[in-house]
Design a protein around this motif. Structure first.
Motif, PDB file in Angstrom:
ATOM      1  N   SER A   6      13.147  19.373  10.612  1.00 56.24           N
ATOM      2  CA  SER A   6      13.409  18.268   9.706  1.00 56.24           C
ATOM      3  C   SER A   6      14.746  17.643  10.068  1.00 56.24           C
ATOM      4  CB  SER A   6      13.436  18.770   8.255  1.00 56.24           C
ATOM      5  OG  SER A   6      13.599  17.706   7.359  1.00 56.24           O
ATOM      6  N   VAL A   7      14.746  16.302  10.188  1.00 48.43           N
ATOM      7  CA  VAL A   7      15.978  15.594  10.521  1.00 48.43           C
ATOM      8  C   VAL A   7      16.089  14.363   9.634  1.00 48.43           C
ATOM      9  CG1 VAL A   7      15.992  16.359  12.938  1.00 48.43           C
ATOM     10  CG2 VAL A   7      14.914  14.180  12.328  1.00 48.43           C
ATOM     11  N   PRO A   8      17.301  13.827   9.469  1.00 47.22           N
ATOM     12  CA  PRO A   8      17.433  12.561   8.747  1.00 47.22           C
ATOM     13  C   PRO A   8      16.643  11.473   9.473  1.00 47.22           C
ATOM     14  CG  PRO A   8      19.585  13.574   9.107  1.00 47.22           C
ATOM     15  CD  PRO A   8      18.592  14.356   9.918  1.00 47.22           C
ATOM     16  N   ALA A   9      16.107  10.540   8.733  1.00 49.24           N
ATOM     17  CA  ALA A   9      15.318   9.455   9.325  1.00 49.24           C
ATOM     18  C   ALA A   9      16.250   8.374   9.861  1.00 49.24           C
ATOM     19  CB  ALA A   9      14.342   8.893   8.307  1.00 49.24           C
ATOM     20  N   VAL A  14      16.773  11.173  15.984  1.00 44.29           N
ATOM     21  CA  VAL A  14      15.533  11.277  16.761  1.00 44.29           C
ATOM     22  C   VAL A  14      15.755  12.111  18.020  1.00 44.29           C
ATOM     23  CG1 VAL A  14      13.863   9.964  18.139  1.00 44.29           C
ATOM     24  CG2 VAL A  14      14.457   9.207  15.831  1.00 44.29           C
ATOM     25  N   ARG A  15      16.874  11.914  18.662  1.00 49.04           N
ATOM     26  CA  ARG A  15      17.177  12.695  19.878  1.00 49.04           C
ATOM     27  C   ARG A  15      17.248  14.181  19.552  1.00 49.04           C
ATOM     28  NH1 ARG A  15      19.592  11.505  24.916  1.00 49.04           N
ATOM     29  NH2 ARG A  15      20.523  13.352  25.833  1.00 49.04           N
ATOM     30  N   ASP A  16      17.881  14.531  18.436  1.00 46.66           N
ATOM     31  CA  ASP A  16      17.964  15.940  18.026  1.00 46.66           C
ATOM     32  C   ASP A  16      16.569  16.516  17.783  1.00 46.66           C
ATOM     33  OD1 ASP A  16      20.739  15.705  18.116  1.00 46.66           O
ATOM     34  OD2 ASP A  16      20.871  15.219  15.976  1.00 46.66           O
ATOM     35  N   LEU A  17      15.718  15.715  17.172  1.00 49.36           N
ATOM     36  CA  LEU A  17      14.349  16.144  16.898  1.00 49.36           C
ATOM     37  C   LEU A  17      13.603  16.421  18.201  1.00 49.36           C
ATOM     38  CD1 LEU A  17      12.207  16.462  14.576  1.00 49.36           C
ATOM     39  CD2 LEU A  17      11.524  14.138  15.121  1.00 49.36           C
ATOM     40  N   ALA A  18      13.714  15.519  19.158  1.00 45.91           N
ATOM     41  CA  ALA A  18      13.034  15.683  20.444  1.00 45.91           C
ATOM     42  C   ALA A  18      13.555  16.917  21.190  1.00 45.91           C
ATOM     43  CB  ALA A  18      13.210  14.431  21.290  1.00 45.91           C
ATOM     44  N   GLU A  19      14.856  17.117  21.186  1.00 44.01           N
ATOM     45  CA  GLU A  19      15.434  18.274  21.879  1.00 44.01           C
ATOM     46  C   GLU A  19      14.997  19.584  21.228  1.00 44.01           C
ATOM     47  OE1 GLU A  19      19.676  17.885  22.365  1.00 44.01           O
ATOM     48  OE2 GLU A  19      19.455  16.007  23.452  1.00 44.01           O
ATOM     49  N   GLY A  59      14.592   8.862   3.963  1.00 45.22           N
ATOM     50  CA  GLY A  59      15.111  10.210   3.779  1.00 45.22           C
ATOM     51  C   GLY A  59      15.078  11.050   5.030  1.00 45.22           C
ATOM     52  N   ARG A  60      13.962  11.736   5.262  1.00 41.74           N
ATOM     53  CA  ARG A  60      13.863  12.673   6.369  1.00 41.74           C
ATOM     54  C   ARG A  60      12.553  12.501   7.108  1.00 41.74           C
ATOM     55  NH1 ARG A  60      17.988  15.748   6.361  1.00 41.74           N
ATOM     56  NH2 ARG A  60      17.223  17.313   7.805  1.00 41.74           N
ATOM     57  N   ILE A  61      12.560  12.973   8.339  1.00 41.21           N
ATOM     58  CA  ILE A  61      11.336  13.088   9.124  1.00 41.21           C
ATOM     59  C   ILE A  61      11.074  14.575   9.275  1.00 41.21           C
ATOM     60  CG2 ILE A  61      10.203  12.699  11.342  1.00 41.21           C
ATOM     61  CD1 ILE A  61      12.099  10.311  11.743  1.00 41.21           C
TER      62      ILE A  61
END
Length: 134
Positions: A6-9, A14-19, A59-61
């Motif tokens: 879960s990351v902030p939207a 987005v980069r943190d989510l992909a990594e 909010g979040r993804i």
């Protein structure tokens, strides 16, 4: 096995989510091109979520990653986020935007990188389900 992230939207997150997703799947021994396509699909999907929910409090993804147990399984990514609903006609005829267009390539890139692309709306939540077969 399932992993949840879960990351902030925000575009920055987005980069943190992909990594984080790539780290979660790197042990699969999949070819580099397969991993690249999956990472590109993650980035494009998350960017679309952020871009098309800008005037709402997204909010979040949340991303749920289901890793198959066997070598030929279905790898499933499920994104959940609030925001505007996607108009169904966008998924009916996905194609690449013309070269001079400034946007409109996200869905075409995503659908090229995965074996299946599904979208549904549950209440105020947008659910994107991407399937890539190992």
């Amino acid at each position: 096995m399932q992993h949840g992230l879960s990351v902030p939207a925000t575009f920055t997150a987005v980069r943190d989510l992909a990594e984080a997703a790539r780290t979660a799947i790197s042990h699969l021994g999949a070819p580099e091109l397969w991993l690249f396509e999956l990472e590109l699909a993650i980035v494009e999907t998350a960017n679309n979520i952020v871009a098309h929910a800008q005037d709402t409090d997204c909010g979040r993804i949340d991303l749920y990653v289901s890793v198959p147990a066997g070598p030929n399984g279905r790898f499933i990514l499920e994104f959940r986020a609030s925001g505007h609903a996607l108009a169904r006609h966008h998924l009916d005829n996905v194609r690449m935007a013309p070269p001079e267009a400034e946007s409109g390539r996200g869905l075409a890139l995503i659908s090229t990188c995965v074996d299946e692309l599904h979208y549904e709306r549950s209440g105020e939540i947008n659910i994107w389900r991407l399937v890539k077969i190992l």
